[in-house]
Write a protein that holds these residues in place. Structure first.
Motif, mmCIF file in Angstrom:
data_model
loop_
_atom_site.group_PDB
_atom_site.id
_atom_site.type_symbol
_atom_site.label_atom_id
_atom_site.label_comp_id
_atom_site.label_asym_id
_atom_site.label_seq_id
_atom_site.Cartn_x
_atom_site.Cartn_y
_atom_site.Cartn_z
ATOM 1 N N ILE A 2 0.819 -1.206 0.000
ATOM 2 C CA ILE A 2 0.000 0.000 0.000
ATOM 3 C C ILE A 2 0.863 1.271 0.000
ATOM 4 N N PRO A 3 0.275 2.402 -0.442
ATOM 5 C CA PRO A 3 1.018 3.671 -0.386
ATOM 6 C C PRO A 3 1.318 4.076 1.058
ATOM 7 N N VAL A 4 2.295 4.952 1.195
ATOM 8 C CA VAL A 4 2.728 5.401 2.515
ATOM 9 C C VAL A 4 2.694 6.921 2.553
ATOM 10 N N VAL A 5 2.066 7.465 3.590
ATOM 11 C CA VAL A 5 2.029 8.903 3.821
ATOM 12 C C VAL A 5 2.926 9.212 5.021
ATOM 13 N N ILE A 6 3.868 10.124 4.845
ATOM 14 C CA ILE A 6 4.782 10.506 5.923
ATOM 15 C C ILE A 6 4.556 11.984 6.232
ATOM 16 N N LEU A 7 4.247 12.264 7.495
ATOM 17 C CA LEU A 7 3.960 13.636 7.909
ATOM 18 C C LEU A 7 5.227 14.288 8.459
ATOM 19 N N THR A 8 5.642 15.398 7.838
ATOM 20 C CA THR A 8 6.899 16.043 8.238
ATOM 21 C C THR A 8 6.754 17.547 8.462
ATOM 22 N N ALA A 44 11.664 -1.670 1.943
ATOM 23 C CA ALA A 44 11.952 -3.077 2.226
ATOM 24 C C ALA A 44 10.676 -3.899 2.323
ATOM 25 N N ALA A 45 9.582 -3.245 2.749
ATOM 26 C CA ALA A 45 8.301 -3.942 2.861
ATOM 27 C C ALA A 45 7.559 -4.006 1.534
ATOM 28 N N GLY A 46 8.087 -3.330 0.505
ATOM 29 C CA GLY A 46 7.498 -3.410 -0.820
ATOM 30 C C GLY A 46 6.758 -2.184 -1.299
ATOM 31 N N SER A 47 6.696 -1.122 -0.512
ATOM 32 C CA SER A 47 5.991 0.092 -0.943
ATOM 33 C C SER A 47 6.754 0.796 -2.053
ATOM 34 N N PRO A 96 -5.465 13.043 -2.505
ATOM 35 C CA PRO A 96 -5.469 12.968 -3.976
ATOM 36 C C PRO A 96 -4.580 11.874 -4.555
ATOM 37 N N TRP A 97 -3.613 11.396 -3.792
ATOM 38 C CA TRP A 97 -2.696 10.372 -4.307
ATOM 39 C C TRP A 97 -2.999 8.977 -3.764
ATOM 40 N N LEU A 98 -4.101 8.839 -3.044
ATOM 41 C CA LEU A 98 -4.399 7.557 -2.398
ATOM 42 C C LEU A 98 -5.542 6.797 -3.060
ATOM 43 N N ALA A 99 -6.221 7.413 -4.002
ATOM 44 C CA ALA A 99 -7.288 6.757 -4.763
ATOM 45 C C ALA A 99 -8.338 6.121 -3.859
ATOM 46 N N GLY A 100 -8.497 6.677 -2.649
ATOM 47 C CA GLY A 100 -9.515 6.175 -1.739
ATOM 48 C C GLY A 100 -9.189 4.841 -1.098
ATOM 49 N N GLY A 101 -8.052 4.284 -1.439
ATOM 50 C CA GLY A 101 -7.730 2.937 -0.991
ATOM 51 C C GLY A 101 -6.969 2.891 0.312
ATOM 52 N N PRO A 102 -6.513 1.706 0.723
ATOM 53 C CA PRO A 102 -5.748 1.581 1.961
ATOM 54 C C PRO A 102 -4.385 2.262 1.852
ATOM 55 N N PHE A 103 -3.880 2.698 3.015
ATOM 56 C CA PHE A 103 -2.569 3.330 3.041
ATOM 57 C C PHE A 103 -1.996 3.248 4.446
ATOM 58 N N CYS A 175 1.642 3.828 18.770
ATOM 59 C CA CYS A 175 2.914 4.370 18.276
ATOM 60 C C CYS A 175 2.634 5.226 17.041
ATOM 61 N N GLY A 176 3.651 5.710 16.395
ATOM 62 C CA GLY A 176 3.462 6.671 15.314
ATOM 63 C C GLY A 176 3.298 6.083 13.930
ATOM 64 N N VAL A 177 2.815 4.834 13.839
ATOM 65 C CA VAL A 177 2.605 4.194 12.537
ATOM 66 C C VAL A 177 1.189 3.609 12.524
ATOM 67 N N TYR A 178 0.406 3.978 11.504
ATOM 68 C CA TYR A 178 -0.994 3.582 11.407
ATOM 69 C C TYR A 178 -1.248 2.988 10.024
ATOM 70 N N PHE A 179 -2.271 2.127 9.952
ATOM 71 C CA PHE A 179 -2.656 1.513 8.688
ATOM 72 C C PHE A 179 -4.165 1.672 8.541
ATOM 73 N N PHE A 180 -4.595 2.243 7.415
ATOM 74 C CA PHE A 180 -6.002 2.571 7.238
ATOM 75 C C PHE A 180 -6.575 1.946 5.977
ATOM 76 N N GLY A 181 -7.821 1.477 6.086
ATOM 77 C CA GLY A 181 -8.563 0.978 4.947
ATOM 78 C C GLY A 181 -9.404 2.074 4.318
ATOM 79 N N PRO A 182 -10.198 1.740 3.282
ATOM 80 C CA PRO A 182 -10.944 2.753 2.530
ATOM 81 C C PRO A 182 -11.978 3.529 3.334
ATOM 82 N N ARG A 183 -12.444 3.008 4.472
ATOM 83 C CA ARG A 183 -13.471 3.722 5.247
ATOM 84 C C ARG A 183 -12.891 4.878 6.059
ATOM 85 N N PHE A 184 -11.563 4.937 6.144
ATOM 86 C CA PHE A 184 -10.992 5.965 7.013
ATOM 87 C C PHE A 184 -11.072 7.363 6.416
ATOM 88 N N LEU A 185 -10.775 7.532 5.146
ATOM 89 C CA LEU A 185 -10.746 8.877 4.564
ATOM 90 C C LEU A 185 -12.089 9.591 4.673
#
Length: 314
Positions: A2-8, A44-47, A96-103, A175-185
């Motif tokens: 899945i795509p990865v969003v990093i907040l900086t 390394a995880a494939g993203s 806009p870059w997540l296509a509504g999908g998991p991330f 912790c500071g890492v989360y995984f979200f499905g399509p219902r989150f956005l």
């Protein structure tokens, strides 16, 4: 993967002068920056798709990310956060870059070790959960009170999440890492600014998801985490990095270490310089930082033209 969003885009105000000199995501930990650690862990995880939310006045984040991702075939997108309106708001800018999908969503100022993301990714990608929170069980309630707390049922389902609580609901710390499905956005889009800080809180969006019937679960995807808020947290993160590797100290290949210099419990970053005969104890020498020949430094963060000793001032 899945795509990865990093907040900086955080300001790093509580880091004092360090935060005005270094973006938090570019703080050095061990042999790399926090940003490089996040990118490499998910590579390394494939993203292969990354969205980084940045302060538009800071171009160094984008340049640093491009350097890490060079040759990987990964896509990089930059989402500027012109106003600091909260973590939830920052996350929404990546939509806009997540296509509504998991991330996956990563707080860029979090150091973690030994990540195993695959079970959480599978859960949200296959619809087994609407969100997965990375968690650790801690002994000290204080570690929870300055972040957020969760209440769980016996199966690990999250029933409630509260930002900056007066009392911990459990000793399970997100912790500071989360995984979200399509219902989150959609839940995030419906979240309004909180009374707590007048910001769109990520925790409020997760609570909206729960209240709407979403399944939010927890997984221990990380061995440890350090949320870098204060200068002493940089020391903690680097000490943890050394401990994980069984190292007494570490000097980057691009650091200059003079004859007879001694490092103990310390990290000398790329571009750091430690003069001949200097003694550096439980410290971090940043890129551009200089320890003079024969000097003694203990429990400090050494930057170019600045040394910070947490608890001891500048």
């Amino acid at each position: 993967m899945i795509p990865v969003v990093i907040l900086t885009a955080g300001s790093g105000t509580r880091l004092g002068e360090i935060g005005r000199t270094f973006p938090k995501a570019l703080l050095p930990v061990g042999d790399a920056t926090l940003l490089a650690m996040h990118l490499n862990a998910f590579l390394a995880a494939g993203s292969r798709r990354f969205v980084i939310v940045t302060d538009p006045s800071n171009v160094s984040i984008e340049a640093a990310a491009k350097a890490v991702l060079a040759g990987s075939g990964a896509e990089l997108f930059i989402a500027p956060q012109a106003e600091r309106l909260g973590i939830g708001h920052a996350a929404s800018l990546a939509a806009p870059w997540l296509a509504g999908g998991p991330f996956a969503l990563v707080l860029g100022d979090t150091y973690y070790s030994a990540p195993d993301f695959s079970p959480a990714v599978k859960a949200v990608a296959a619809g087994g959960a609407d969100a997965v929170l990375s968690v650790r069980t801690v002994e000290d309630e204080a570690a929870i009170l300055k972040e957020c707390t969760i209440a769980l049922d016996g199966t690990g389902r999250v029933l409630k999440i509260i930002e900056k609580p007066a009392k911990a609901l459990s000793l399970v710390k997100p912790c500071g890492v989360y995984f979200f499905g399509p219902r989150f956005l959609p839940a995030l889009a419906a979240t309004r600014a909180s009374a707590l800080r007048g910001e769109i809180e990520l925790t409020d969006a997760i609570q909206n998801l729960i209240s709407g019937g979403g399944l939010v679960r927890t997984m221990e995807t990380l061995k440890l985490d350090v949320n870098i808020t204060y200068p002493e947290d940089i020391l903690k993160a680097n000490a943890a990095w050394l401990g994980e590797r069984g190292l007494r100290s570490f000097a980057h290949g691009a650091a200059v270490i003079g004859d007879g210099a001694e490092l103990s419990g310390s990290v000398a970053s790329a571009g750091a310089s430690v003069g001949a005969g200097a003694r550096v104890l439980n410290s971090v020498v940043f890129p551009g930082g200089r320890v003079a020949a024969g000097a003694a430094v203990s429990g400090s963060l050494v930057l170019e033209n600045l040394t910070v000793t947490p608890g001891g001032g500048l």
